[in-house]
Design a protein around this motif. Structure first.
Motif, short mmCIF file in Angstrom:
data_model
loop_
_atom_site.label_atom_id
_atom_site.label_comp_id
_atom_site.label_asym_id
_atom_site.label_seq_id
_atom_site.Cartn_x
_atom_site.Cartn_y
_atom_site.Cartn_z
N CYS A 204 -37.60 93.88 50.87
CA CYS A 204 -36.69 94.51 51.98
C CYS A 204 -36.72 93.81 52.79
O CYS A 204 -36.95 92.92 53.64
CB CYS A 204 -38.49 95.18 52.08
SG CYS A 204 -37.17 96.63 53.85
N TRP A 206 -33.86 93.50 55.81
CA TRP A 206 -32.77 94.54 57.21
C TRP A 206 -31.95 93.57 57.81
O TRP A 206 -32.39 91.76 58.53
CB TRP A 206 -34.53 93.89 58.59
CG TRP A 206 -35.97 94.16 57.81
CD1 TRP A 206 -36.60 94.46 56.47
CD2 TRP A 206 -36.34 95.70 58.76
NE1 TRP A 206 -37.96 94.96 56.85
CE2 TRP A 206 -37.38 96.07 58.12
CE3 TRP A 206 -36.21 96.21 59.54
CZ2 TRP A 206 -38.69 97.21 58.47
CZ3 TRP A 206 -36.85 97.43 60.56
CH2 TRP A 206 -38.50 97.52 59.68
N LYS A 215 -32.36 98.71 55.62
CA LYS A 215 -33.17 98.43 55.20
C LYS A 215 -33.04 98.50 53.67
O LYS A 215 -32.95 99.68 53.22
CB LYS A 215 -34.42 98.53 55.56
CG LYS A 215 -35.10 98.31 56.40
CD LYS A 215 -36.53 98.89 57.23
CE LYS A 215 -37.29 100.20 56.06
NZ LYS A 215 -38.39 100.23 56.57
#
Length: 286
Positions: A204, A206, A215
């Motif tokens: 993931c 960010w 995200k």
């Protein structure tokens, strides 16, 4: 008046011209015989040397070329001294070259008086001037074409180097995230990428978009992503996290261990495990 490009009269090109023009002139004179050397035998210019006519012709040819080479060398040396103080315009350069030719033609006219006494000085000078122009025109033009071509090649190399450097800078300004097949899935400006979080067979990512955290899920392992980003500021700080060490706002120590804060609302504080604590602190020391 428009000045000519400085590379035309720079020292390396002037030396190249001084060397090339006599060589071309020697070949041209021997092939086309523009100076009527058939009369040399009758004139018997070198009776004390007792040499054949062919050798006399070669000797005179060499003498003429050396004289021309000396004129060009002196002229180009003076041009180099002159152009150090001020640039030379196209008109002045053409007049300068024409003066070189006139000086050579004058010298050849004096030499012709010993072999062609039936013609007037004006006629001899006119013939010498025309023939000198013919002998020098081709090598001069060839030199200028070569100088311009070489300068364009050098400029093209510099342009390519600049473009390559700009592309490198641009590439270094972005972080590319690839999936497990090696295809790029995300490209983020370095200062906008916050952290990368492991999520089983996904990561993931960010990042900031318009100052808001976003995200994106990419199918790949954190280990593979870490290997790809090994030379960047995105470093491993935990078995489940990678962080952008350049945008850390706070490094905080608690009973549970070290944590980093990014100062972005909605982005959690990220723990630093003991395994990676030394590497993170080394980065921060830099």
């Amino acid at each position: 008046m428009i000045p000519i490009p400085s590379f035309i009269y720079k020292r390396a090109n002037q030396v190249a011209m001084i060397v090339f023009v006599p060589i071309f002139a020697w070949v041209f004179i021997n092939v086309y015989d523009p100076f009527d050397f058939d009369k040399i035998g009758d004139a018997n210019l070198f009776p004390w040397l007792n040499i054949p006519k062919e050798l006399s012709i070669q000797l005179i040819t060499v003498m003429m070329i050396l004289v021309g080479m000396a004129v060009v060398a002196v002229s180009r040396t003076l041009m180099g001294i002159y152009t150090r103080r001020k640039p030379i315009s196209y008109i002045h350069y053409i007049l300068w070259v024409f003066l070189e030719i006139v000086i050579m033609a004058t010298i050849y006219t004096v030499a012709a008086l010993f072999t062609d006494t039936d013609k007037s000085v004006i006629t001899l000078f006119h013939n010498s001037l025309i023939k000198t122009i013919l002998v020098l025109f081709i090598p001069y033009v060839m030199c200028y074409i070569y100088f311009i071509w070489r300068e364009r090649v050098a400029q093209l190399k510099m342009l390519r180097a600049t473009i390559a450097e700009d592309e490198t800078v641009l590439q270094n300004a972005y972080i590319q995230i690839y999936d497990e097949k090696g295809e790029m899935r995300l490209s983020v400006r370095r200062e906008n990428l916050i952290l990368i979080e492991s999520a089983d067979n996904y990561v993931c990512v960010w990042y900031l978009n318009n100052n808001l955290p976003k995200k994106v899920m990419v199918r790949n392992t954190l280990k593979c992503v870490a290997d790809h980003l090994a030379s960047t500021s995105i470093i491993r700080c935990h078995r489940s996290y990678m962080i952008n060490i350049e945008i850390i706002k706070v490094l905080r120590r608690e009973k549970e261990g070290l944590f980093v804060e990014f100062g972005v609302e909605g982005v959690p504080d990220i723990p630093i495990s003991k395994t990676y604590a030394e590497a993170v602190q080394a980065w921060l020391m830099k």
